[in-house]
Design a protein around this motif. Sequence first.
Motif, PDB file in Angstrom:
ATOM      1  N   ALA A 123       0.831  -1.207   0.000  1.00 51.44           N
ATOM      2  CA  ALA A 123       0.000   0.000   0.000  1.00 51.44           C
ATOM      3  C   ALA A 123       0.861   1.252   0.000  1.00 51.44           C
ATOM      4  O   ALA A 123       0.547   2.245  -0.678  1.00 51.44           O
ATOM      5  CB  ALA A 123      -0.936  -0.009   1.207  1.00 51.44           C
ATOM      6  N   SER A 124       1.962   1.219   0.752  1.00 51.94           N
ATOM      7  CA  SER A 124       2.880   2.359   0.768  1.00 51.94           C
ATOM      8  C   SER A 124       3.496   2.572  -0.611  1.00 51.94           C
ATOM      9  O   SER A 124       3.562   3.701  -1.119  1.00 51.94           O
ATOM     10  CB  SER A 124       3.980   2.115   1.813  1.00 51.94           C
ATOM     11  OG  SER A 124       4.935   3.146   1.804  1.00 51.94           O
ATOM     12  N   GLY A 125       3.932   1.500  -1.230  1.00 57.74           N
ATOM     13  CA  GLY A 125       4.498   1.606  -2.571  1.00 57.74           C
ATOM     14  C   GLY A 125       3.489   2.077  -3.595  1.00 57.74           C
ATOM     15  O   GLY A 125       3.809   2.872  -4.488  1.00 57.74           O
ATOM     16  N   GLU A 126       2.252   1.620  -3.459  1.00 59.04           N
ATOM     17  CA  GLU A 126       1.190   2.049  -4.369  1.00 59.04           C
ATOM     18  C   GLU A 126       0.959   3.556  -4.284  1.00 59.04           C
ATOM     19  O   GLU A 126       0.793   4.240  -5.303  1.00 59.04           O
ATOM     20  CB  GLU A 126      -0.104   1.300  -4.047  1.00 59.04           C
ATOM     21  CG  GLU A 126      -1.321   1.732  -4.864  1.00 59.04           C
ATOM     22  CD  GLU A 126      -1.232   1.362  -6.335  1.00 59.04           C
ATOM     23  OE1 GLU A 126      -1.992   1.940  -7.134  1.00 59.04           O
ATOM     24  OE2 GLU A 126      -0.409   0.487  -6.682  1.00 59.04           O
ATOM     25  N   ALA A 127       0.973   4.098  -3.055  1.00 62.41           N
ATOM     26  CA  ALA A 127       0.758   5.532  -2.876  1.00 62.41           C
ATOM     27  C   ALA A 127       1.849   6.344  -3.552  1.00 62.41           C
ATOM     28  O   ALA A 127       1.579   7.373  -4.192  1.00 62.41           O
ATOM     29  CB  ALA A 127       0.694   5.869  -1.379  1.00 62.41           C
ATOM     30  N   VAL A 128       3.077   5.880  -3.432  1.00 64.20           N
ATOM     31  CA  VAL A 128       4.193   6.597  -4.043  1.00 64.20           C
ATOM     32  C   VAL A 128       4.109   6.534  -5.566  1.00 64.20           C
ATOM     33  O   VAL A 128       4.228   7.562  -6.256  1.00 64.20           O
ATOM     34  CB  VAL A 128       5.537   6.005  -3.565  1.00 64.20           C
ATOM     35  CG1 VAL A 128       6.700   6.594  -4.358  1.00 64.20           C
ATOM     36  CG2 VAL A 128       5.722   6.252  -2.081  1.00 64.20           C
ATOM     37  N   LEU A 129       3.887   5.364  -6.111  1.00 65.59           N
ATOM     38  CA  LEU A 129       3.865   5.216  -7.563  1.00 65.59           C
ATOM     39  C   LEU A 129       2.660   5.917  -8.181  1.00 65.59           C
ATOM     40  O   LEU A 129       2.747   6.466  -9.287  1.00 65.59           O
ATOM     41  CB  LEU A 129       3.865   3.729  -7.926  1.00 65.59           C
ATOM     42  CG  LEU A 129       5.146   2.984  -7.528  1.00 65.59           C
ATOM     43  CD1 LEU A 129       5.009   1.494  -7.818  1.00 65.59           C
ATOM     44  CD2 LEU A 129       6.365   3.556  -8.254  1.00 65.59           C
ATOM     45  N   ALA A 130       1.526   5.923  -7.468  1.00 68.36           N
ATOM     46  CA  ALA A 130       0.356   6.646  -7.971  1.00 68.36           C
ATOM     47  C   ALA A 130       0.638   8.137  -8.071  1.00 68.36           C
ATOM     48  O   ALA A 130       0.179   8.813  -9.005  1.00 68.36           O
ATOM     49  CB  ALA A 130      -0.845   6.378  -7.070  1.00 68.36           C
ATOM     50  N   ALA A 131       1.388   8.674  -7.112  1.00 67.14           N
ATOM     51  CA  ALA A 131       1.722  10.102  -7.130  1.00 67.14           C
ATOM     52  C   ALA A 131       2.657  10.453  -8.276  1.00 67.14           C
ATOM     53  O   ALA A 131       2.741  11.609  -8.687  1.00 67.14           O
ATOM     54  CB  ALA A 131       2.362  10.507  -5.801  1.00 67.14           C
ATOM     55  N   MET A 132       3.366   9.460  -8.798  1.00 67.40           N
ATOM     56  CA  MET A 132       4.293   9.688  -9.903  1.00 67.40           C
ATOM     57  C   MET A 132       3.708   9.209 -11.218  1.00 67.40           C
ATOM     58  O   MET A 132       4.436   8.948 -12.187  1.00 67.40           O
ATOM     59  CB  MET A 132       5.626   8.979  -9.616  1.00 67.40           C
ATOM     60  CG  MET A 132       6.295   9.445  -8.325  1.00 67.40           C
ATOM     61  SD  MET A 132       7.996   8.855  -8.136  1.00 67.40           S
ATOM     62  CE  MET A 132       8.847   9.901  -9.335  1.00 67.40           C
ATOM     63  N   GLY A 133       2.389   9.130 -11.281  1.00 69.90           N
ATOM     64  CA  GLY A 133       1.721   8.610 -12.460  1.00 69.90           C
ATOM     65  C   GLY A 133       1.985   9.382 -13.727  1.00 69.90           C
ATOM     66  O   GLY A 133       1.889   8.831 -14.822  1.00 69.90           O
ATOM     67  N   GLY A 134       2.335  10.661 -13.615  1.00 62.56           N
ATOM     68  CA  GLY A 134       2.589  11.458 -14.812  1.00 62.56           C
ATOM     69  C   GLY A 134       4.022  11.425 -15.273  1.00 62.56           C
ATOM     70  O   GLY A 134       4.382  12.102 -16.246  1.00 62.56           O
ATOM     71  N   VAL A 135       4.861  10.654 -14.588  1.00 61.53           N
ATOM     72  CA  VAL A 135       6.284  10.595 -14.917  1.00 61.53           C
ATOM     73  C   VAL A 135       6.569   9.276 -15.629  1.00 61.53           C
ATOM     74  O   VAL A 135       6.007   8.232 -15.270  1.00 61.53           O
ATOM     75  CB  VAL A 135       7.144  10.703 -13.642  1.00 61.53           C
ATOM     76  CG1 VAL A 135       8.621  10.679 -13.989  1.00 61.53           C
ATOM     77  CG2 VAL A 135       6.782  11.973 -12.869  1.00 61.53           C
ATOM     78  N   ASP A 136       7.454   9.292 -16.639  1.00 57.92           N
ATOM     79  CA  ASP A 136       7.723   8.064 -17.386  1.00 57.92           C
ATOM     80  C   ASP A 136       8.415   7.047 -16.488  1.00 57.92           C
ATOM     81  O   ASP A 136       9.193   7.394 -15.582  1.00 57.92           O
ATOM     82  CB  ASP A 136       8.570   8.366 -18.620  1.00 57.92           C
ATOM     83  CG  ASP A 136       9.992   8.761 -18.270  1.00 57.92           C
ATOM     84  OD1 ASP A 136      10.858   7.875 -18.223  1.00 57.92           O
ATOM     85  OD2 ASP A 136      10.213   9.967 -18.013  1.00 57.92           O
ATOM     86  N   LEU A 137       8.128   5.782 -16.740  1.00 55.98           N
ATOM     87  CA  LEU A 137       8.609   4.716 -15.873  1.00 55.98           C
ATOM     88  C   LEU A 137      10.125   4.610 -15.854  1.00 55.98           C
ATOM     89  O   LEU A 137      10.710   4.159 -14.860  1.00 55.98           O
ATOM     90  CB  LEU A 137       8.000   3.382 -16.305  1.00 55.98           C
ATOM     91  CG  LEU A 137       6.491   3.230 -16.073  1.00 55.98           C
ATOM     92  CD1 LEU A 137       6.021   1.874 -16.572  1.00 55.98           C
ATOM     93  CD2 LEU A 137       6.165   3.394 -14.596  1.00 55.98           C
ATOM     94  N   ASP A 138      10.789   5.014 -16.933  1.00 56.91           N
ATOM     95  CA  ASP A 138      12.249   4.964 -16.959  1.00 56.91           C
ATOM     96  C   ASP A 138      12.855   5.910 -15.921  1.00 56.91           C
ATOM     97  O   ASP A 138      14.010   5.729 -15.509  1.00 56.91           O
ATOM     98  CB  ASP A 138      12.782   5.335 -18.351  1.00 56.91           C
ATOM     99  CG  ASP A 138      12.547   4.220 -19.364  1.00 56.91           C
ATOM    100  OD1 ASP A 138      12.309   3.076 -18.928  1.00 56.91           O
ATOM    101  OD2 ASP A 138      12.587   4.502 -20.570  1.00 56.91           O
ATOM    102  N   THR A 139      12.089   6.910 -15.498  1.00 58.99           N
ATOM    103  CA  THR A 139      12.537   7.822 -14.451  1.00 58.99           C
ATOM    104  C   THR A 139      11.981   7.408 -13.090  1.00 58.99           C
ATOM    105  O   THR A 139      12.680   7.487 -12.072  1.00 58.99           O
ATOM    106  CB  THR A 139      12.088   9.264 -14.763  1.00 58.99           C
ATOM    107  OG1 THR A 139      12.668   9.683 -16.003  1.00 58.99           O
ATOM    108  CG2 THR A 139      12.513  10.238 -13.665  1.00 58.99           C
ATOM    109  N   VAL A 140      10.729   6.949 -13.074  1.00 59.61           N
ATOM    110  CA  VAL A 140      10.076   6.595 -11.813  1.00 59.61           C
ATOM    111  C   VAL A 140      10.856   5.520 -11.060  1.00 59.61           C
ATOM    112  O   VAL A 140      11.144   5.653  -9.857  1.00 59.61           O
ATOM    113  CB  VAL A 140       8.632   6.109 -12.064  1.00 59.61           C
ATOM    114  CG1 VAL A 140       8.055   5.462 -10.809  1.00 59.61           C
ATOM    115  CG2 VAL A 140       7.752   7.268 -12.510  1.00 59.61           C
ATOM    116  N   VAL A 141      11.188   4.448 -11.738  1.00 64.83           N
ATOM    117  CA  VAL A 141      11.794   3.294 -11.062  1.00 64.83           C
ATOM    118  C   VAL A 141      13.122   3.658 -10.394  1.00 64.83           C
ATOM    119  O   VAL A 141      13.300   3.427  -9.188  1.00 64.83           O
ATOM    120  CB  VAL A 141      11.952   2.114 -12.043  1.00 64.83           C
ATOM    121  CG1 VAL A 141      12.739   0.978 -11.382  1.00 64.83           C
ATOM    122  CG2 VAL A 141      10.576   1.617 -12.485  1.00 64.83           C
TER     123      VAL A 141
END
Length: 227
Positions: free
Chosen positions: A121-139
């Motif tokens: 759930a913690s990881g989901e909250a973080v990744l949802a907040a970065m939804g507008g950023v490309d995955l090559d940067t998010v990860v």
Amino acid sequence: MLVWERPEPPDRPVPAPLSRERIVQAAIQLADADGLDAVSLRKVAAALDVGPMRLYGYIATKEELLDLMVDAVHAEIRPAGDGWREVLRSLAEATRQAAHQHEWLADLIGGRPQLGPNTLASGEAVLAAMGGVDLDTVVPAVAAVNAYVIGAVRREITERRAERLSGMDQKQWQATFGPYLQRTFATGRFPALATVVHDGPHLDADQTFWTGLDFLLDGIEARISSP
């Protein structure tokens, strides 16, 4: 079947009812008081006033118990905020606070990803907040923040433990070893180090943590904003 999916034994009318939650909370109390060395299925059973064999219906190994403890603490880590920067900052702050509250957490975080529901759930909250950023940067961005926080809190907890073991706080330690450093720097062999010690900023733990985190977030922001 992983412990997260394995059903608990049915309730039984016994003097000391059990559940995974009660077992995990007892283990956390032991670890908070005396560290991970105080946690074993036998010691947890004694704290709950039950026989050790009863615990095996709920938890098969100590490793499962440690996983459950980490996930229970992740219920305290709830990143929030408007936008990815606030959420990553919130993640860092909440993780640090949890490690200060439960020092043993610093020994267990890192390594392979935790798979418990609170951690997910913690990881989901973080990744949802970065939804507008490309995955090559998010990860790599999230990995970098996690690595920074884990390293920082481990350093802070190690300092706490050193203070307890030595009986000296940081200022007392510096006063004890200061003359040695002065003699060493006087040789001229370490001019860069001498300059930092004499003229550099002397930040406390909070200032060090937040300044370093801002440096990291500024770098992530620059990468996100670059064309």
